[in-house]
Design a protein around this motif. Structure first.
Motif, PDB file in Angstrom:
ATOM      1  N   LEU A 274     -50.457  43.663  27.850  1.00  0.00           N
ATOM      2  CA  LEU A 274     -50.001  42.907  29.022  1.00  0.00           C
ATOM      3  C   LEU A 274     -49.053  43.754  29.864  1.00  0.00           C
ATOM      4  CD1 LEU A 274     -49.299  39.287  27.658  1.00  0.00           C
ATOM      5  CD2 LEU A 274     -51.321  40.146  28.826  1.00  0.00           C
ATOM      6  N   ALA A 275     -48.176  44.513  29.195  1.00  0.00           N
ATOM      7  CA  ALA A 275     -47.254  45.384  29.930  1.00  0.00           C
ATOM      8  C   ALA A 275     -48.022  46.429  30.727  1.00  0.00           C
ATOM      9  CB  ALA A 275     -46.286  46.058  28.953  1.00  0.00           C
ATOM     10  N   SER A 276     -49.093  46.973  30.152  1.00  0.00           N
ATOM     11  CA  SER A 276     -49.894  47.969  30.863  1.00  0.00           C
ATOM     12  C   SER A 276     -50.553  47.360  32.098  1.00  0.00           C
ATOM     13  CB  SER A 276     -50.963  48.543  29.925  1.00  0.00           C
ATOM     14  OG  SER A 276     -50.365  49.194  28.826  1.00  0.00           O
ATOM     15  N   ARG A 277     -51.001  46.113  31.990  1.00  0.00           N
ATOM     16  CA  ARG A 277     -51.561  45.437  33.171  1.00  0.00           C
ATOM     17  C   ARG A 277     -50.512  45.296  34.267  1.00  0.00           C
ATOM     18  NH1 ARG A 277     -54.269  39.970  30.964  1.00  0.00           N
ATOM     19  NH2 ARG A 277     -54.251  39.543  33.224  1.00  0.00           N
ATOM     20  N   ALA A 278     -49.301  44.937  33.882  1.00  0.00           N
ATOM     21  CA  ALA A 278     -48.231  44.776  34.869  1.00  0.00           C
ATOM     22  C   ALA A 278     -47.854  46.112  35.496  1.00  0.00           C
ATOM     23  CB  ALA A 278     -47.010  44.128  34.222  1.00  0.00           C
TER      24      ALA A 278
ATOM     25  N   LYS B 191     -40.446  42.686  23.803  1.00  0.00           N
ATOM     26  CA  LYS B 191     -39.555  43.572  24.548  1.00  0.00           C
ATOM     27  C   LYS B 191     -40.300  44.664  25.301  1.00  0.00           C
ATOM     28  CE  LYS B 191     -36.981  46.631  22.331  1.00  0.00           C
ATOM     29  NZ  LYS B 191     -37.499  47.971  22.669  1.00  0.00           N
ATOM     30  N   VAL B 192     -41.476  45.046  24.821  1.00  0.00           N
ATOM     31  CA  VAL B 192     -42.230  46.116  25.474  1.00  0.00           C
ATOM     32  C   VAL B 192     -42.562  45.755  26.922  1.00  0.00           C
ATOM     33  CG1 VAL B 192     -44.463  45.232  24.645  1.00  0.00           C
ATOM     34  CG2 VAL B 192     -44.231  47.640  25.242  1.00  0.00           C
ATOM     35  N   MET B 193     -42.718  44.465  27.206  1.00  0.00           N
ATOM     36  CA  MET B 193     -43.031  44.052  28.580  1.00  0.00           C
ATOM     37  C   MET B 193     -41.856  44.311  29.509  1.00  0.00           C
ATOM     38  SD  MET B 193     -45.232  40.538  28.096  1.00  0.00           S
ATOM     39  CE  MET B 193     -43.871  39.620  27.378  1.00  0.00           C
TER      40      MET B 193
ATOM     41  N   SER C 283     -50.372  35.993  30.133  1.00  0.00           N
ATOM     42  CA  SER C 283     -51.646  36.570  30.578  1.00  0.00           C
ATOM     43  C   SER C 283     -52.200  35.819  31.781  1.00  0.00           C
ATOM     44  CB  SER C 283     -52.659  36.574  29.431  1.00  0.00           C
ATOM     45  OG  SER C 283     -53.124  35.276  29.130  1.00  0.00           O
ATOM     46  N   VAL C 284     -52.032  34.492  31.823  1.00  0.00           N
ATOM     47  CA  VAL C 284     -52.464  33.707  32.988  1.00  0.00           C
ATOM     48  C   VAL C 284     -51.618  34.056  34.208  1.00  0.00           C
ATOM     49  CG1 VAL C 284     -52.607  31.368  33.945  1.00  0.00           C
ATOM     50  CG2 VAL C 284     -53.417  31.821  31.615  1.00  0.00           C
TER      51      VAL C 284
END
Length: 664
Positions: free
Chosen positions: A339-343, A366-368, A272-273
C-alpha cells in the motif's frame, strides 16, 4: 573571473549551529576528510541533517525559472558558489566545472555591483515560484474507525468537525468509515446521504474502486473527475453535509460480537479503498489520506490479531520466538508495504492517528507513514490533548493564511565529484534515479540521487549519508559542494523549488584540523538514525564510541587521570550513553507499537527535538533564580526547595520538592 561563496576561513570561525539557521542544515563533520582511508578513521559517518522547508532567516523568494547547468546531465542551479566571468558573461558550475552562458536578461545587466539574487552570498538558500506551473487544491481523505466505543467515537468526531472549519475552503475532502466493512460516503446530497459498501475481507485496486463507485467505465479524465466529485468535494460545498453526517454517525454494531470478542475492524481494506479512490481521481496531486484508528485490524488483509480476546496481540518476545499470535505480522507488513508503494508512486502521504489503550498494529502499519512522509501520532484516547492538538496542528496556517506544509515533494542532491551519496533516512522513498554521485554502499533509502515525500512540514528533517569516493588524497583546503533541490506543491497552488547550496573544505592530509569542524549534536542524531534504521544494538554503539574516543582523545596508557577530550567531543559520550539506554535501541518494557512509534519519530524530527529524545532536558526552577537552570539527570538534582521539569519530547514530567508541594 570571480567566485562567490562563503570563504573557508569564515566557515571555520562560524558556530557549527549557524548553518541550521541559514540553510536548515547541520553536518556531522564541517571539515571533510580528504580520502577514503581518512573517512574510515573518523568513525562517525559523514552526513548531514537537512530540513527542506525550514523557515530560514532572510529567505529570498523569486518568481522565475532557475538558471540551470546545461552540460550533460548535471542540472545544478546557479548559486553563490559558482564561478562568474563578467567579461564573457558565463558562469562555471562548481559541480561539473563546465562553463555556461548566462541567459540574455542576465547577461545584459549582470556586473560586479549588480548581481541576481542567486549569486548573493547570503542566498545560499533561495526559493523559486515556478511560473506556469499550477498545482491542484489539496485533497484530504479522512478514514475513520467506527468500531470504537461511543465515547471515543464522539471525541474523534469532534476533532474531525473542528478540522473542517480549519481546512482551506477550496481544499477537497472525502470521508470513509470502516468497521466490519468499509463505507465510502457521498457528499453531494445533504437530504439523503448515500454510502457505498466494500467487503472488509478484500483488498481493492484503483480500478475496482472506481468501477464500484460508478465511474470506472468512463474513458475521459474530465468525465471521471465529474463523477468522482460526489465523493471528493470542496470544503465550501460540502461542509454542512459532512458536519451533519458526522453528527449522525454511530458505532458500527453489525455484526454484533460477544464480550469475549474484539469488534470487527477492516483497517487494511479501508486504506486500500481510500488509496484506490484518490489513485483513480487525483494521481500526482496534493493528497493526504488520514487514518484515525482506535484498535487493531482483525478482519481481512493487514490483520494483526484474531477476533477472540483470548488471543493477545503480539509482544516483542512473541516476535522473537515466533509464537502463534505473531503469525500475522509478516503478512501484514508485506501488505502495508505494498500500500505504501502505491501511495509513493502517486505522491500521496498517509497519516496515522492511533488512539487505544491496547496496541493497534503500528509496527505493521508504520511503513506507510515512513515511506510517504505522513505523520504518526499515538495516544491512549481520542480525548487526550496529544491527539486533539496534533490533529489540529496539521491544519495550522502561516501569516498569509496558507497551510504550513508542502505536498508531493521531490528532493534531489548534487555533490562534488569526490563525494558520493549512500542514501537518506527519514520519511521519504527512493525514486531509483541514479547519477554518477550515487554510492554502491546503501544506507536507508539508497541507490538513488532523488527521493519523494508525500508531505513535508517545517520540522521534517532528513538525514543524508555520504562517503569519499576518491582513494587519492584531495588537496588540502579544496572546496567540496552539496546542492539540495526540493520541488514541492505549495498550498497556494503553485509549484515551488527550494535550492540550498553549501561549501565545505577538505582537511589536511594529517587530519590535524578536522576536529575543529565536528558537530557533536548533529553527529549524535546521525548515529542514532543510522543505528535505528539498521537495527543496531547497544554493543555497536559501545564499539563505535570506543573507536572514536581512542582516535581523538588525549590520554596516557594506564593513566585514567590523563584522559581528556576536546571541547568539540566532550558531550558526545554522554549522548551515546543515553542513546544506548533509550527505547530507540532497547525494547524492554515497551510494546512493539511503542517501539515503532518512537523510532518513526526520531527518524524525522529536527536536531534539537531529536537530542531531547536521546537525552531528556531537566530544568530546575526555584525562588532564588530568575531563570530556570539545566541540571543533571541524576538523583542529586532532587532538592527540597526546587521544582524540576523534565522534557523527553514525548512526555513532560514535573517534580516538586517537599518544601513547595503546592506550587505549580
Amino acid at each position: 573571473q570571480r567566485r562567490f561563496y562563503i570563504a573557508s576561513a569564515l566557515l571555520a570561525a562560524m558556530d557549527v549551529r549557524s548553518g541550521e539557521a541559514a540553510n536548515g542544515m547541520r553536518m556531522s563533520w564541517n571539515i571533510w576528510p580528504c580520502s577514503q582511508q581518512d573517512a574510515a578513521k573518523i568513525v562517525v559517518p559523514l552526513g548531514c541533517l537537512y530540513t527542506p522547508l525550514k523557515a530560514v532567516d532572510g529567505l529570498q523568494l523569486v518568481e522565475y525559472e532557475p538558471v540551470r547547468c546545461k552540460v550533460g546531465s548535471c542540472g545544478s542551479v546557479l548559486n553563490p558558489c559558482s564561478f562568474v566571468d563578467f567579461r564573457t558573461k558565463t558562469w562555471t558550475c562548481p559541480f561539473c566545472s563546465q562553463a555556461n552562458p548566462f541567459p540574455a536578461p542576465y547577461a545584459e545587466h549582470i556586473s560586479e555591483t549588480m548581481l541576481p539574487a542567486e549569486l548573493w552570498p547570503q542566498c545560499s538558500t533561495i526559493e523559486y515560484i515556478l511560473p506556469q506551473v499550477v498545482c491542484a487544491p489539496p485533497v484530504f481523505l479522512l478514514v475513520l474507525d467506527i468500531a470504537v466505543i461511543e465515547e471515543e467515537l464522539e471525541q474523534a468526531r469532534d476533532s474531525l468537525q473542528q478540522s473542517l472549519a480549519m481546512m482551506p475552503q477550496n481544499a477537497l475532502v472525502g470521508f470513509i468509515t470502516f468497521g466490519a466493512n468499509c463505507y465510502v460516503h457521498e457528499l453531494a446530497s445533504s437530504q439523503m446521504p448515500h454510502s457505498f459498501a466494500f467487503r472488509g475481507t478484500k483488498e481493492y485496486s484503483a480500478q475496482q474502486v472506481s468501477y464500484q463507485l460508478g465511474f470506472g467505465q468512463q474513458n475521459q479524465r474530465g468525465v471521471v473527475n465529474t463523477m468522482a466529485r460526489r465523493f471528493l468535494m470542496p470544503v465550501a460545498d460540502c461542509e454542512f453535509t459532512l458536519m451533519s453526517l458526522l453528527d449522525d454517525l454511530s458505532r458500527d454494531a453489525w455484526p454484533s460480537t460477544g464480550s469475549d470478542r474484539r469488534p470487527l475492524r477492516c483497517t487494511g481494506t479501508a486504506i486500500s479503498v481510500a488509496l484506490g479512490l484518490v489513485e483513480a481521481t487525483h494521481p500526482q496531486s496534493s493528497v493526504r489520506v488520514t487514518l484515525v484508528v482506535g484498535g487493531p485490524c482483525n478482519v481481512g488483509p493487514g490483520m494483526v490479531v484474531g477476533e477472540e480476546l483470548v488471543e493477545t496481540i503480539r509482544s516483542h518476545l512473541d516476535l522473537q520466538k515466533d509464537k502463534p499470535n505473531a503469525r500475522h505480522t509478516k503478512g501484514a507488513i508485506k501488505f502495508y508495504t505494498d500500500l505504501a508503494s502505491r501511495a509513493v508512486t502517486c505522491g500521496f502521504a498517509i497519516d496515522i492517528y492511533a488512539c487505544s489503550l491496547d496496541q493497534v498494529g503500528l509496527l505493521e502499519m508504520k511503513v506507510m507513514s515512513d515511506k510517504t512522509g505522513g505523520c504518526m501520532v499515538m495516544s491512549d484516547s481520542f480525548s487526550m490533548s496529544v491527539f486533539k492538538e496534533s490533529f489540529r496542528k496539521m491544519f495550522d496556517c502561516d501569516e498569509a493564511g496558507y497551510l504550513q506544509v508542502g505536498f508531493n515533494a521531490h528532493v534531489d542532491i548534487l555533490t562534488s565529484s569526490e563525494i558520493k551519496c549512500c542514501g537518506a533516512v527519514g520519511g521519504l522513498s527512493s525514486t531509483g534515479k541514479k547519477r554518477p554521485n550515487v554510492s554502491e554502499t546503501e544506507i536507508g533509502q539508497g541507490g538513488t540521487s532523488q527521493w519523494v515525500a508525500g508531505a513535508l512540514d517545517k520540522n521534517t528533517s532528513m538525514a543524508f549519508y555520504f562517503e569519499i569516493g576518491s582513494q587519492q588524497p584531495i588537496a588540502a583546503n579544496k572546496q567540496g559542494f552539496l546542492q539540495f533541490q526540493t520541488s514541492y506543491c505549495h498550498p497556494s497552488g503553485r509549484r515551488r523549488l527550494r535550492i540550498t547550496t553549501v561549501s565545505h573544505r577538505y582537511a589536511s592530509a594529517n587530519m590535524a584540523d578536522i576536529t575543529n569542524g565536528f558537530d557533536q549534536e548533529a553527529a549524535a542524531v546521525l548515529v542514532a538514525r543510522y543505528a535505528v534504521q539498521r537495527g543496531e544494538t547497544q554493543e555497536w554503539v559501545d564499539r563505535m564510541l570506543i573507536r572514536l574516543v581512542s582516535k581523538f582523545a588525549d590520554y596516557r596508557k594506564d593513566d585514567t587521570a590523563s584522559f581528556k577530550l576536546r571541547a568539540e567531543f566532550n558531550m558526545f559520550p554522554q549522548l551515546m550513553y543515553h542513546l544506548r539506554r533509550s527505547h530507540f535501541l532497547q525494547t524492554f518494557g515497551t510494546s512493539p507499537d511503542e517501539t515503532a512509534y518512537y523510532r518513526t519519530i526520531i527518524l524525522r524530527e529536527n536536531t534539537l527535538n531529536s537530542l531531547v529524545m536521546i537525552q531528556p532536558a531537566l530544568l530546575q526552577y526555584s525562588f532564588n533564580e530568575e531563570v530556570p537552570q539545566p541540571v543533571l539527570l541524576d538523583t542529586c538534582s532532587l532538592k527540597g526547595d526546587v521544582i524540576l521539569l523534565m522534557d523527553d519530547f514525548f512526555h513532560v514530567v514535573i517534580w516538586r520538592g517537599e518544601k513547595n508541594p503546592g506550587l505549580v
